[in-house]
Design an enzyme around this catalytic site. Structure first.
Site, PDB file in Angstrom:
ATOM      1  N   ASP A   1      -5.849  41.656  41.205  1.00  0.00           N
ATOM      2  CA  ASP A   1      -5.959  41.280  42.611  1.00  0.00           C
ATOM      3  C   ASP A   1      -5.973  39.787  42.826  1.00  0.00           C
ATOM      4  O   ASP A   1      -6.183  39.017  41.903  1.00  0.00           O
ATOM      5  CB  ASP A   1      -7.321  41.780  43.133  1.00  0.00           C
ATOM      6  CG  ASP A   1      -7.242  43.196  43.623  1.00  0.00           C
ATOM      7  OD1 ASP A   1      -6.130  43.678  43.800  1.00  0.00           O
ATOM      8  OD2 ASP A   1      -8.316  43.791  43.828  1.00  0.00           O
TER       9      ASP A   1
ATOM     10  N   LYS B   1      -3.857  40.983  47.666  1.00  0.00           N
ATOM     11  CA  LYS B   1      -3.735  40.847  49.107  1.00  0.00           C
ATOM     12  C   LYS B   1      -4.313  39.495  49.435  1.00  0.00           C
ATOM     13  O   LYS B   1      -5.337  39.098  48.894  1.00  0.00           O
ATOM     14  CB  LYS B   1      -4.559  41.904  49.839  1.00  0.00           C
ATOM     15  CG  LYS B   1      -4.551  43.227  49.145  1.00  0.00           C
ATOM     16  CD  LYS B   1      -5.605  44.148  49.696  1.00  0.00           C
ATOM     17  CE  LYS B   1      -5.669  45.412  48.848  1.00  0.00           C
ATOM     18  NZ  LYS B   1      -6.565  46.421  49.332  1.00  0.00           N
TER      19      LYS B   1
ATOM     20  N   MET C   1     -16.266  39.634  53.803  1.00  0.00           N
ATOM     21  CA  MET C   1     -15.058  39.734  54.643  1.00  0.00           C
ATOM     22  C   MET C   1     -15.375  39.441  56.108  1.00  0.00           C
ATOM     23  O   MET C   1     -14.780  40.048  57.009  1.00  0.00           O
ATOM     24  CB  MET C   1     -14.425  41.138  54.531  1.00  0.00           C
ATOM     25  CG  MET C   1     -14.139  41.571  53.105  1.00  0.00           C
ATOM     26  SD  MET C   1     -13.513  43.257  53.018  1.00  0.00           S
ATOM     27  CE  MET C   1     -14.985  44.218  53.330  1.00  0.00           C
TER      28      MET C   1
HETATM   29  N1  SAH Z   1     -15.546  43.763  45.254  1.00  0.00           N
HETATM   30  C1  SAH Z   1     -15.749  42.408  45.682  1.00  0.00           C
HETATM   31  C2  SAH Z   1     -15.632  42.250  47.172  1.00  0.00           C
HETATM   32  C3  SAH Z   1     -14.253  42.509  47.696  1.00  0.00           C
HETATM   33  S1  SAH Z   1     -14.114  42.304  49.428  1.00  0.00           S
HETATM   34  C4  SAH Z   1     -17.119  41.928  45.152  1.00  0.00           C
HETATM   35  O1  SAH Z   1     -17.902  42.745  44.672  1.00  0.00           O
HETATM   36  O2  SAH Z   1     -17.367  40.727  45.195  1.00  0.00           O
HETATM   37  C5  SAH Z   1     -13.570  40.650  49.551  1.00  0.00           C
HETATM   38  C6  SAH Z   1     -14.676  39.766  50.038  1.00  0.00           C
HETATM   39  O3  SAH Z   1     -15.531  39.425  48.974  1.00  0.00           O
HETATM   40  C7  SAH Z   1     -14.231  38.430  50.570  1.00  0.00           C
HETATM   41  O4  SAH Z   1     -13.777  38.533  51.898  1.00  0.00           O
HETATM   42  C8  SAH Z   1     -15.510  37.639  50.487  1.00  0.00           C
HETATM   43  O5  SAH Z   1     -16.372  37.986  51.527  1.00  0.00           O
HETATM   44  C9  SAH Z   1     -16.109  38.175  49.210  1.00  0.00           C
HETATM   45  N2  SAH Z   1     -15.839  37.313  48.048  1.00  0.00           N
HETATM   46  C10 SAH Z   1     -15.187  37.640  46.924  1.00  0.00           C
HETATM   47  N3  SAH Z   1     -15.200  36.624  46.053  1.00  0.00           N
HETATM   48  C11 SAH Z   1     -15.901  35.627  46.635  1.00  0.00           C
HETATM   49  C12 SAH Z   1     -16.306  34.332  46.239  1.00  0.00           C
HETATM   50  N4  SAH Z   1     -15.958  33.832  45.052  1.00  0.00           N
HETATM   51  N5  SAH Z   1     -17.037  33.586  47.092  1.00  0.00           N
HETATM   52  C13 SAH Z   1     -17.388  34.068  48.283  1.00  0.00           C
HETATM   53  N6  SAH Z   1     -17.040  35.283  48.716  1.00  0.00           N
HETATM   54  C14 SAH Z   1     -16.313  36.062  47.907  1.00  0.00           C
END
Ligand code: SAH
Length: 509
Positions: free
Chosen positions: A35, A57, A171
């Site tokens: 991803d 995405k 998100m």
């Molecule tokens: N499965 C992922 C989340 C996926 S949804 C997890 O457990 O982290 C995608 C959202 O994750 C983004 O919109 C943001 O809100 C958050 N996100 C993912 N990586 C991030 C990062 N390095 N810093 C801040 N937010 C992050």
């Protein structure tokens, strides 16, 4: 025959936050489906032959729909492949990993789930915000910020959320004003501390703090874009005291490490420990010399030399491999004296159970000559197994001293495949530092890049936007000859000193 699909959490960004189990799965993957949020550096853990498929995405831009991804995973599984589905953070935290697992289950494809460090916890942690703390919050909720909070049929239980200690929204950048408004409407104090953390755990980490009332404005003024988590609760107040990541000496620096893949690890490890984000680009691949004859012959008659002089760890590895191929072992060197150009080369000898008589203090040919002076080399048979292309000062001076010198090419350094593309991507993502640990890394890197990228490197370094660090004066000179503005050269020509000099350069020793 059915394969296996591993749904693996890649962690939040810092590649070292991958689990050991995730690393093992990647190490045996035949296919990696990854991803946008999974750090691409993790792909290096998969075998070179593994197929790598990007289904990321970014914003609304989907390369594949979720149904197509599900089908892809099922098809590879049915074809008997070992597949790693690498997903940012944890696969089951807003990652649609549940849907993928259901699709695999109903297709009868065997799968396992490897949880990951979710950004919901890790991004706040790297910003100095514990999601719970006995002093101020006894519970935490992870909430999607993707759902339009103004829609009538919202499935988010706003009244319940308003009563909880810590809330972490994922998100939610676009909907932030509405999220804050909903919480205030449902009874949360407008003065509740709140923070947004963007690209948490990476060199791009950015944190904005305020209150439920002020944060939407602050975030919009800063132009903060996704991906970010949004934390609400008293725990945000602990940040000034606890924030630790942003204080590391090389925080915020994306550093390019140019070495052979095998040798890069030490420098990369030290840079990461200082808070840097490391992009490893192998600019050199080591391969056997075009004509291995002289090396093999020298190895076969290893017992006839008075001295063996090594100028790199690669030379040591190549010589001992040839010795083994010749059916001999280290006892063939029982009568020989050994010299090493520096500590890394000396260590390579020690790893073979051999202690060099001479190790140069400054790790260049001149330093080695200085150390060899007075060793009575006149009339001695000296073997010098080294890179196919190397400076002549060492053999020439030894010959002037009366030694009988045999120079044999032990290996060749060549540009690896795909590195030009990697560098172009690194430049596009932004780069603060380039490190060079040998003249050949300079030459190879610049040979790999397009003329436009070379010009960009030169311009950025001239403007001081890109810091060029060289391990020693000869490497620095080579970089300067190639139009780069070298700003960091450590006093001792070692990896440790190089890393310290970089921290000092950024005034954060
Ligand atoms: N499965 C992922 C989340 C996926 S949804 C997890 O457990 O982290 C995608 C959202 O994750 C983004 O919109 C943001 O809100 C958050 N996100 C993912 N990586 C991030 C990062 N390095 N810093 C801040 N937010 C992050």
């Amino acid at each position: 025959m059915s394969g296996k699909v591993y749904l693996v959490g890649a962690g939040p960004g810092d590649p070292e936050l991958l689990t050991l189990k995730g690393a093992r799965c990647l190490g045996q993957a035949q296919v990696v489906v990854y991803d946008f949020l999974a750090n691409p550096a993790l792909l290096d853990l998969a075998p070179a032959a593994a197929e790598r498929i990007y289904v990321g995405k970014k914003g609304g831009d989907h390369t594949l729909s979720q149904d197509e991804i599900n089908r892809l995973l099922c098809d590879f599984g049915k074809a008997g492949k070992i597949v790693v589905r690498l997903k940012g953070g944890d696969p089951f935290v807003f990652g649609r990993g549940g849907e993928e697992a259901s699709a695999l289950a109903s297709a009868g494809v065997s799968f396992e789930v490897v949880p990951g460090v979710t950004s919901a916890i890790a991004a706040p942690a790297y910003a100095g915000i514990p999601v719970t703390d006995r002093r101020c919050s006894t519970e935490v909720a992870f909430v999607t910020g993707h759902e339009d909070p103004t829609k009538v049929s919202s499935s988010i239980n706003w009244p319940a959320l308003a009563g909880l200690g810590t809330l972490v929204f994922l998100m939610g950048v676009k909907n932030l004003p509405d999220i804050c408004a909903q919480l205030i409407t449902h009874g949360k104090s407008p003065q509740t501390p709140a923070a947004a953390v963007r690209w948490g755990t990476t060199s791009q980490q950015e944190t904005i703090t305020g209150t439920l009332e002020s944060l939407p404005r602050l975030v919009s003024e800063a132009g903060l874009k996704p991906p970010a988590v949004f934390v609400v609760g008293e725990v945000v107040k602990l940040r000034p005291e606890i924030a630790w990541f942003e204080k590391l000496p090389l925080f915020g620096k994306r550093v390019l490490v140019t070495r052979t893949r095998k040798q890069a690890s030490k420098l990369s490890r030290k840079l990461r420990a200082m808070g840097a984000e490391v992009i490893e680009i192998p600019t050199i691949a080591i391969q056997p010399p075009a004509d291995p004859g002289p090396l093999n012959k020298a190895a076969a008659q290893a017992n006839t030399y008075d001295w063996l002089i090594f100028t790199s760890a690669n030379g040591v590895e190549a010589f001992f491999a040839a010795l083994q191929d010749a059916g001999r072992d280290v006892r063939a060197l029982a009568g020989a004296l050994l010299a090493a150009i520096g500590p890394a080369t000396a260590q390579a000898l020690k790893d073979k159970g051999l202690l060099p008589e001479v190790t140069a203090k400054s790790f260049v040919a001149e330093g080695l000559l200085e150390a060899l002076k007075g060793q009575g080399l006149a009339g001695k048979r000296v073997l010098l197994p080294r890179a196919a292309q190397a400076r002549e000062v060492l053999p020439e001076t030894l010959r002037q001293w009366g030694a009988v010198v045999e120079v044999v090419p032990a290996y060749e350094s060549v540009p690896p495949k795909g590195a030009g593309q990697n560098l172009a991507e690194a430049l596009a993502r932004g780069l603060e530092v380039i490190t060079f640990t040998a003249s050949s890394t300079v030459e190879n890197l610049l040979a790999l890049v397009s003329p436009a990228d070379r010009k960009r490197l030169q311009d950025l370094s001239a403007q001081g936007k890109l810091t060029v660090a060289a391990i020693g004066p000869i490497t620095a000179e080579t970089a300067r000859r190639h139009g780069l503005n070298v700003q960091v050269v450590p006093e001792a020509y070692t990896i440790d000193a190089l890393v310290r000099a970089l921290a000092a350069h950024f005034n954060r020793p």
